[in-house]
Design a protein around this motif. Sequence first.
Motif, PDB file in Angstrom:
ATOM      1  N   ALA A 192       0.838  -1.203   0.000  1.00  0.00           N
ATOM      2  CA  ALA A 192       0.000   0.000   0.000  1.00  0.00           C
ATOM      3  C   ALA A 192       0.868   1.247   0.000  1.00  0.00           C
ATOM      4  O   ALA A 192       1.973   1.265   0.558  1.00  0.00           O
ATOM      5  N   ALA A 193       0.390   2.292  -0.640  1.00  0.00           N
ATOM      6  CA  ALA A 193       1.105   3.566  -0.708  1.00  0.00           C
ATOM      7  C   ALA A 193       0.082   4.685  -0.785  1.00  0.00           C
ATOM      8  O   ALA A 193      -1.010   4.504  -1.315  1.00  0.00           O
ATOM      9  N   THR A 194       0.444   5.844  -0.262  1.00  0.00           N
ATOM     10  CA  THR A 194      -0.470   6.983  -0.330  1.00  0.00           C
ATOM     11  C   THR A 194      -0.243   7.834  -1.571  1.00  0.00           C
ATOM     12  O   THR A 194      -1.089   8.650  -1.925  1.00  0.00           O
ATOM     13  N   PRO A 233     -10.243   2.626 -14.801  1.00  0.00           N
ATOM     14  CA  PRO A 233      -9.545   1.499 -14.171  1.00  0.00           C
ATOM     15  C   PRO A 233      -8.213   1.876 -13.534  1.00  0.00           C
ATOM     16  O   PRO A 233      -7.843   1.318 -12.489  1.00  0.00           O
ATOM     17  N   ALA A 234      -7.480   2.809 -14.129  1.00  0.00           N
ATOM     18  CA  ALA A 234      -6.209   3.236 -13.536  1.00  0.00           C
ATOM     19  C   ALA A 234      -6.448   3.898 -12.187  1.00  0.00           C
ATOM     20  O   ALA A 234      -5.744   3.632 -11.205  1.00  0.00           O
ATOM     21  N   GLY A 235      -7.448   4.765 -12.127  1.00  0.00           N
ATOM     22  CA  GLY A 235      -7.781   5.403 -10.860  1.00  0.00           C
ATOM     23  C   GLY A 235      -8.225   4.400  -9.811  1.00  0.00           C
ATOM     24  O   GLY A 235      -7.822   4.483  -8.638  1.00  0.00           O
ATOM     25  N   ALA A 240      -7.150   1.352  -4.835  1.00  0.00           N
ATOM     26  CA  ALA A 240      -7.135   0.048  -4.163  1.00  0.00           C
ATOM     27  C   ALA A 240      -5.854  -0.152  -3.352  1.00  0.00           C
ATOM     28  O   ALA A 240      -5.834  -0.920  -2.393  1.00  0.00           O
ATOM     29  N   LEU A 241      -4.804   0.576  -3.725  1.00  0.00           N
ATOM     30  CA  LEU A 241      -3.541   0.496  -2.998  1.00  0.00           C
ATOM     31  C   LEU A 241      -3.421   1.564  -1.921  1.00  0.00           C
ATOM     32  O   LEU A 241      -2.384   1.678  -1.272  1.00  0.00           O
ATOM     33  N   GLY A 242      -4.449   2.370  -1.768  1.00  0.00           N
ATOM     34  CA  GLY A 242      -4.426   3.418  -0.760  1.00  0.00           C
ATOM     35  C   GLY A 242      -3.929   4.758  -1.259  1.00  0.00           C
ATOM     36  O   GLY A 242      -3.723   5.682  -0.461  1.00  0.00           O
ATOM     37  N   VAL A 243      -3.727   4.892  -2.556  1.00  0.00           N
ATOM     38  CA  VAL A 243      -3.187   6.124  -3.115  1.00  0.00           C
ATOM     39  C   VAL A 243      -4.199   7.252  -2.997  1.00  0.00           C
ATOM     40  O   VAL A 243      -5.372   7.094  -3.366  1.00  0.00           O
ATOM     41  N   THR A 244      -3.736   8.394  -2.494  1.00  0.00           N
ATOM     42  CA  THR A 244      -4.589   9.579  -2.369  1.00  0.00           C
ATOM     43  C   THR A 244      -4.107  10.741  -3.231  1.00  0.00           C
ATOM     44  O   THR A 244      -4.856  11.694  -3.462  1.00  0.00           O
ATOM     45  N   THR A 245      -2.851  10.699  -3.681  1.00  0.00           N
ATOM     46  CA  THR A 245      -2.324  11.730  -4.582  1.00  0.00           C
ATOM     47  C   THR A 245      -1.532  11.054  -5.696  1.00  0.00           C
ATOM     48  O   THR A 245      -0.854  10.042  -5.470  1.00  0.00           O
ATOM     49  N   LEU A 263      -8.257   9.923 -11.530  1.00  0.00           N
ATOM     50  CA  LEU A 263      -7.071   9.613 -10.739  1.00  0.00           C
ATOM     51  C   LEU A 263      -7.147  10.299  -9.381  1.00  0.00           C
ATOM     52  O   LEU A 263      -7.691  11.408  -9.264  1.00  0.00           O
ATOM     53  N   PRO A 264      -6.583   9.711  -8.343  1.00  0.00           N
ATOM     54  CA  PRO A 264      -6.634  10.337  -7.012  1.00  0.00           C
ATOM     55  C   PRO A 264      -5.805  11.627  -6.968  1.00  0.00           C
ATOM     56  O   PRO A 264      -4.590  11.585  -7.120  1.00  0.00           O
TER      57      PRO A 264
END
Length: 353
Positions: A192-194, A233-235, A240-245, A263-264
């Motif tokens: 996971a990554a932000t 799907p990319a977003g 799903a990995l926790g990305v916010t930026t 996208l986030p």
Amino acid sequence: MPRPSARRALPVALLSALALAVPAAASAAPEPGFETLTPACVPAPPVQHPGCGTAYRGAPLPSGTPDQVVELSGADRFATAAAIAEHGFPEADVAVLVSGEDRHLVDALSAAPLARSLAAPLLLATRDDVPAATAAYLRDHAVRSVVVVGGDDALSALTPKRLQTLGVTDVQRIAGADRYATSRAVAAFLPAATHGWAASGEDAHLVDALAAAGPAARLGEPLVLVADDDPIPAGDALRALGVTTTTVAGGPEGVFPEALAPLPTPHRAAGEDRYGTAAAVAVEAVDAGLPAEDVVLAPGLTGHLVDALASGPLGRATLLVGEDQSSFDVVEAWFDTYGAGRVTAVGAVSISG
């Protein structure tokens, strides 16, 4: 952000000797200290990893003296990738195998973060062969587990059997229905990554993803390809990995403005051309913690991009070199700003004084 003050410029003699060439293989002088690579085994790796919880020796650390030059190259792209692997992953138990053929490079664009997360190099093959340099690395390091990235059209269904003749006992393939799905499938194996990275999957703009691969690998962050006609799907994969930026490598000619919304919290890192975009991505990487004085110089010309692909798992900020003055101006500006500690030239980039 304000431009950092200039600390040390790359010597004029070194800069003037920077060129695209086909140099002979070279190795760096011994340097004190090495990186420590620890495989990320959560989520579970796609192959059996004998080194979960183990610290691996990685690349030599910079010596601390200015103006170090390391050249990593071989007789061809496959040997260059093996030379990069020896430099960055001298103790690998696992490897990631991707196509080294120009028409299939896109399948491997997102593989660098996965490779580094496994303390593994990125090696190259053709659809129907495992070249000698790749085979030698696998044999010499007694690699038993290999992750194949890309479908049968990139690396044929016989690839696992060819690897087995080299002593590999565990081969797993990661592939999707297309290049975009493959990048998302690769990202799903990352922790996971932000923060995440996105880039165009169009053939004319693949170089932007190559520039982002090294920073994404070092930071342990996913890199996914965005389809302008179906960016959702990319977003979803990033979230799903926790990305916010999300940092989007490249301008609107690569990833259309309307493709950003799914996208986030996206923002762009882009320049006037591929060389300026690589520098903009590198600045983002430095802001995120990568050292500015330890950079890779990789070919930015179509036909030589594969060398940048193989260097991604080294996890360094990457500048691109071409034949026109704009690329040299970008490199000079970088060193005017940040100084030169260690410069690693890969493949068709040669620095000789």
